[in-house]
Design a protein around this motif. Structure first.
Motif, PDB file in Angstrom:
ATOM      1  N   THR A 295      -3.327  -1.758  11.264  1.00  0.00           N
ATOM      2  CA  THR A 295      -3.318  -3.179  11.633  1.00  0.00           C
ATOM      3  C   THR A 295      -3.788  -4.063  10.489  1.00  0.00           C
ATOM      4  O   THR A 295      -3.628  -5.272  10.537  1.00  0.00           O
ATOM      5  N   THR A 296      -4.370  -3.437   9.461  1.00  0.00           N
ATOM      6  CA  THR A 296      -4.783  -4.185   8.275  1.00  0.00           C
ATOM      7  C   THR A 296      -4.336  -3.441   7.025  1.00  0.00           C
ATOM      8  O   THR A 296      -4.203  -2.215   7.020  1.00  0.00           O
ATOM      9  N   ALA A 297      -4.117  -4.202   5.956  1.00  0.00           N
ATOM     10  CA  ALA A 297      -3.783  -3.620   4.657  1.00  0.00           C
ATOM     11  C   ALA A 297      -5.057  -3.102   3.992  1.00  0.00           C
ATOM     12  O   ALA A 297      -6.163  -3.297   4.492  1.00  0.00           O
ATOM     13  N   PHE A 298      -4.896  -2.445   2.848  1.00  0.00           N
ATOM     14  CA  PHE A 298      -6.060  -1.918   2.138  1.00  0.00           C
ATOM     15  C   PHE A 298      -7.039  -3.027   1.752  1.00  0.00           C
ATOM     16  O   PHE A 298      -8.240  -2.790   1.624  1.00  0.00           O
ATOM     17  N   ASP A 299      -6.514  -4.255   1.547  1.00  0.00           N
ATOM     18  CA  ASP A 299      -7.396  -5.373   1.196  1.00  0.00           C
ATOM     19  C   ASP A 299      -7.944  -6.073   2.436  1.00  0.00           C
ATOM     20  O   ASP A 299      -8.537  -7.148   2.327  1.00  0.00           O
TER      21      ASP A 299
ATOM     22  N   ARG B 199       4.321   3.512   5.656  1.00  0.00           N
ATOM     23  CA  ARG B 199       3.109   3.894   6.382  1.00  0.00           C
ATOM     24  C   ARG B 199       2.642   2.789   7.325  1.00  0.00           C
ATOM     25  O   ARG B 199       1.871   3.047   8.252  1.00  0.00           O
ATOM     26  N   TYR B 200       3.079   1.525   7.090  1.00  0.00           N
ATOM     27  CA  TYR B 200       2.722   0.441   8.002  1.00  0.00           C
ATOM     28  C   TYR B 200       3.381   0.617   9.369  1.00  0.00           C
ATOM     29  O   TYR B 200       2.872   0.106  10.367  1.00  0.00           O
ATOM     30  N   VAL B 201       4.509   1.297   9.416  1.00  0.00           N
ATOM     31  CA  VAL B 201       5.174   1.569  10.696  1.00  0.00           C
ATOM     32  C   VAL B 201       4.337   2.568  11.495  1.00  0.00           C
ATOM     33  O   VAL B 201       3.974   2.334  12.650  1.00  0.00           O
ATOM     34  N   ILE B 202       4.046   3.691  10.867  1.00  0.00           N
ATOM     35  CA  ILE B 202       3.129   4.692  11.406  1.00  0.00           C
ATOM     36  C   ILE B 202       2.712   5.590  10.254  1.00  0.00           C
ATOM     37  O   ILE B 202       3.522   5.901   9.367  1.00  0.00           O
ATOM     38  N   ASP B 203       1.448   5.963  10.253  1.00  0.00           N
ATOM     39  CA  ASP B 203       0.933   6.791   9.160  1.00  0.00           C
ATOM     40  C   ASP B 203       1.170   8.253   9.502  1.00  0.00           C
ATOM     41  O   ASP B 203       0.518   8.812  10.379  1.00  0.00           O
TER      42      ASP B 203
ATOM     43  N   ALA C 174       4.077  30.450   2.251  1.00  0.00           N
ATOM     44  CA  ALA C 174       4.514  29.113   1.863  1.00  0.00           C
ATOM     45  C   ALA C 174       3.348  28.333   1.278  1.00  0.00           C
ATOM     46  O   ALA C 174       2.197  28.520   1.665  1.00  0.00           O
ATOM     47  N   VAL C 175       3.683  27.451   0.338  1.00  0.00           N
ATOM     48  CA  VAL C 175       2.708  26.509  -0.213  1.00  0.00           C
ATOM     49  C   VAL C 175       3.208  25.097   0.074  1.00  0.00           C
ATOM     50  O   VAL C 175       4.394  24.796  -0.102  1.00  0.00           O
ATOM     51  N   LEU C 176       2.301  24.247   0.534  1.00  0.00           N
ATOM     52  CA  LEU C 176       2.598  22.846   0.828  1.00  0.00           C
ATOM     53  C   LEU C 176       1.788  21.971  -0.118  1.00  0.00           C
ATOM     54  O   LEU C 176       0.559  22.058  -0.152  1.00  0.00           O
ATOM     55  N   LEU C 177       2.479  21.148  -0.885  1.00  0.00           N
ATOM     56  CA  LEU C 177       1.814  20.157  -1.733  1.00  0.00           C
ATOM     57  C   LEU C 177       2.013  18.787  -1.113  1.00  0.00           C
ATOM     58  O   LEU C 177       3.147  18.328  -0.943  1.00  0.00           O
ATOM     59  N   GLU C 178       0.923  18.154  -0.755  1.00  0.00           N
ATOM     60  CA  GLU C 178       0.942  16.791  -0.226  1.00  0.00           C
ATOM     61  C   GLU C 178       0.813  15.836  -1.405  1.00  0.00           C
ATOM     62  O   GLU C 178      -0.257  15.713  -2.003  1.00  0.00           O
ATOM     63  N   ALA C 179       1.900  15.151  -1.752  1.00  0.00           N
ATOM     64  CA  ALA C 179       1.942  14.294  -2.930  1.00  0.00           C
ATOM     65  C   ALA C 179       1.669  12.845  -2.541  1.00  0.00           C
ATOM     66  O   ALA C 179       2.469  12.212  -1.844  1.00  0.00           O
ATOM     67  N   HIS C 180       0.522  12.342  -2.975  1.00  0.00           N
ATOM     68  CA  HIS C 180       0.101  10.981  -2.660  1.00  0.00           C
ATOM     69  C   HIS C 180      -0.268  10.239  -3.933  1.00  0.00           C
ATOM     70  O   HIS C 180      -0.483  10.840  -4.985  1.00  0.00           O
ATOM     71  N   SER C 181      -0.387   8.915  -3.815  1.00  0.00           N
ATOM     72  CA  SER C 181      -0.943   8.121  -4.905  1.00  0.00           C
ATOM     73  C   SER C 181      -1.599   6.880  -4.313  1.00  0.00           C
ATOM     74  O   SER C 181      -1.323   6.493  -3.176  1.00  0.00           O
ATOM     75  N   ILE C 182      -2.472   6.253  -5.103  1.00  0.00           N
ATOM     76  CA  ILE C 182      -3.212   5.089  -4.635  1.00  0.00           C
ATOM     77  C   ILE C 182      -3.683   4.295  -5.842  1.00  0.00           C
ATOM     78  O   ILE C 182      -3.832   4.845  -6.941  1.00  0.00           O
ATOM     79  N   LEU C 183      -3.888   2.997  -5.647  1.00  0.00           N
ATOM     80  CA  LEU C 183      -4.423   2.161  -6.720  1.00  0.00           C
ATOM     81  C   LEU C 183      -5.739   2.732  -7.242  1.00  0.00           C
ATOM     82  O   LEU C 183      -6.509   3.340  -6.490  1.00  0.00           O
ATOM     83  N   SER C 184      -6.003   2.499  -8.508  1.00  0.00           N
ATOM     84  CA  SER C 184      -7.212   3.064  -9.124  1.00  0.00           C
ATOM     85  C   SER C 184      -8.488   2.396  -8.618  1.00  0.00           C
ATOM     86  O   SER C 184      -9.567   2.976  -8.712  1.00  0.00           O
ATOM     87  N   HIS C 185      -8.358   1.177  -8.079  1.00  0.00           N
ATOM     88  CA  HIS C 185      -9.509   0.465  -7.516  1.00  0.00           C
ATOM     89  C   HIS C 185      -9.159  -0.035  -6.118  1.00  0.00           C
ATOM     90  O   HIS C 185      -8.284  -0.893  -5.969  1.00  0.00           O
ATOM     91  N   VAL C 186      -9.799   0.517  -5.106  1.00  0.00           N
ATOM     92  CA  VAL C 186      -9.647   0.043  -3.725  1.00  0.00           C
ATOM     93  C   VAL C 186     -11.042   0.015  -3.107  1.00  0.00           C
ATOM     94  O   VAL C 186     -11.502   1.014  -2.538  1.00  0.00           O
TER      95      VAL C 186
ATOM     96  N   ASP D 144       0.807  -1.228   0.000  1.00  0.00           N
ATOM     97  CA  ASP D 144       0.000   0.000   0.000  1.00  0.00           C
ATOM     98  C   ASP D 144       0.839   1.277   0.000  1.00  0.00           C
ATOM     99  O   ASP D 144       0.347   2.354   0.336  1.00  0.00           O
ATOM    100  N   THR D 145       2.076   1.143  -0.406  1.00  0.00           N
ATOM    101  CA  THR D 145       2.976   2.296  -0.511  1.00  0.00           C
ATOM    102  C   THR D 145       2.503   3.254  -1.616  1.00  0.00           C
ATOM    103  O   THR D 145       1.919   2.830  -2.610  1.00  0.00           O
ATOM    104  N   ASP D 146       2.759   4.554  -1.431  1.00  0.00           N
ATOM    105  CA  ASP D 146       2.574   5.526  -2.520  1.00  0.00           C
ATOM    106  C   ASP D 146       3.816   5.426  -3.414  1.00  0.00           C
ATOM    107  O   ASP D 146       4.749   6.225  -3.311  1.00  0.00           O
ATOM    108  N   TRP D 147       3.821   4.456  -4.287  1.00  0.00           N
ATOM    109  CA  TRP D 147       5.030   4.060  -5.001  1.00  0.00           C
ATOM    110  C   TRP D 147       5.622   5.165  -5.880  1.00  0.00           C
ATOM    111  O   TRP D 147       4.897   5.869  -6.585  1.00  0.00           O
TER     112      TRP D 147
END
Length: 264
Positions: free
Chosen positions: A94-98, A68-72, A143-155, A42-45
């Motif tokens: 404690t659980t993965a996205f699936d 993120r599994y260590v701490i989000d 200042a501007v902060l951009l939070e750069a994330h990604s995720i699978l297209s289907h969850v 579930d990493t933001d690869w």
């Protein structure tokens, strides 16, 4: 370089934070996890690779070492739910996205362990965000902060069907100025789909640090991984990435321009 994150210093008033880009798990934690969890699916690869152009543009970039599994790093340390009523993962998942378990039986983190991880991994990253934004604001006026994330297209756990490609969130207008979001929305993202404040409205970092009245503007982008990866194999796709990177570069340039042009 901290022991838990890397900060690349910039020369323009933009900080790009990638809190879910880290892949490592400390050995003492990995020993308690399932074999599947150790693969950190579930990493933001590849966010650092996808945004490599931002270094040349002069952005500050903050990247954690640990997964993120260590701490989000994008969750409230007090456990406040970001999306009440919706399914979401915890501060120490404690659980993965699936929905598969991350820990072997009897090894889930207790309160003492969670507090240890907050001190070791969460606090340093957030101190770096706070200090860097203060430094940028002092030098540039805002200042501007951009939070750069990604995720699978289907969850299915989080949303029905396929996610739009570009998912912007500014906490329903609270974390950045209306003008900044309008400038972003006016960019040409075609042929990609785009939505603002849909399923993703911005996580803890966006909501905590985005203070437009205090001249800190924060925006989260949740990018669908189908735009730059082979999702089934979790491999970076150079051809796809080459097509989406110009859109990301236009976004970063837009945010830099906004930060520079709207200073007092």
């Amino acid at each position: 370089m901290s022991t838990s994150y890397q900060l690349i210093k910039g020369r323009v008033p933009l900080l790009i934070s990638m809190p879910h880009n880290g892949q490592e798990i400390p050995e003492d934690i990995a020993n308690k996890m399932t074999e599947q969890a150790k693969q950190v699916p579930d990493t933001d690869w590849y966010k650092d690779k996808l945004y490599d152009f931002a270094v040349e543009l002069g952005a500050y970039i903050l990247i954690p070492k640990y997964n993120r599994y260590v701490i989000d790093l994008n969750r409230d340390p007090n456990g406040v739910d970001l999306y009440p009523g919706a399914n979401s993962t915890e501060l120490c998942p404690t659980t993965a996205f699936d929905l598969s378990p991350l820990y072997r039986d009897g090894y889930m983190p207790d309160d003492q362990e969670i507090n240890r991880r907050i001190a070791l991994y969460w606090q340093p990253y957030h101190q770096a965000i706070s200090t860097t934004l203060d430094e940028i604001k002092q030098h540039f006026g805002q200042a501007v902060l951009l939070e750069a994330h990604s995720i699978l297209s289907h969850v299915p756990r989080f949303f029905e069907g396929r996610l739009p490609d570009f998912n912007f969130g500014n906490a329903d207008g609270k974390s950045c100025s209306e003008m900044m979001l309008e400038k972003v929305q006016s960019l040409d993202f075609s042929p990609y789909s785009m939505i603002s404040n849909g399923r993703f409205k911005g996580g803890f970092i966006t909501r905590e640090y985005g203070q437009p009245a205090n001249k800190v503007h924060a925006l989260q982008l949740e990018l669908s991984q189908i735009t730059y990866m082979n999702e089934a194999s979790l491999e970076y796709n150079e051809t796809l990435a080459a097509q989406v990177k110009p859109k990301l570069k236009a976004l970063v340039e837009c945010l830099i321009e906004f930060a520079q042009d709207t200073r007092d």
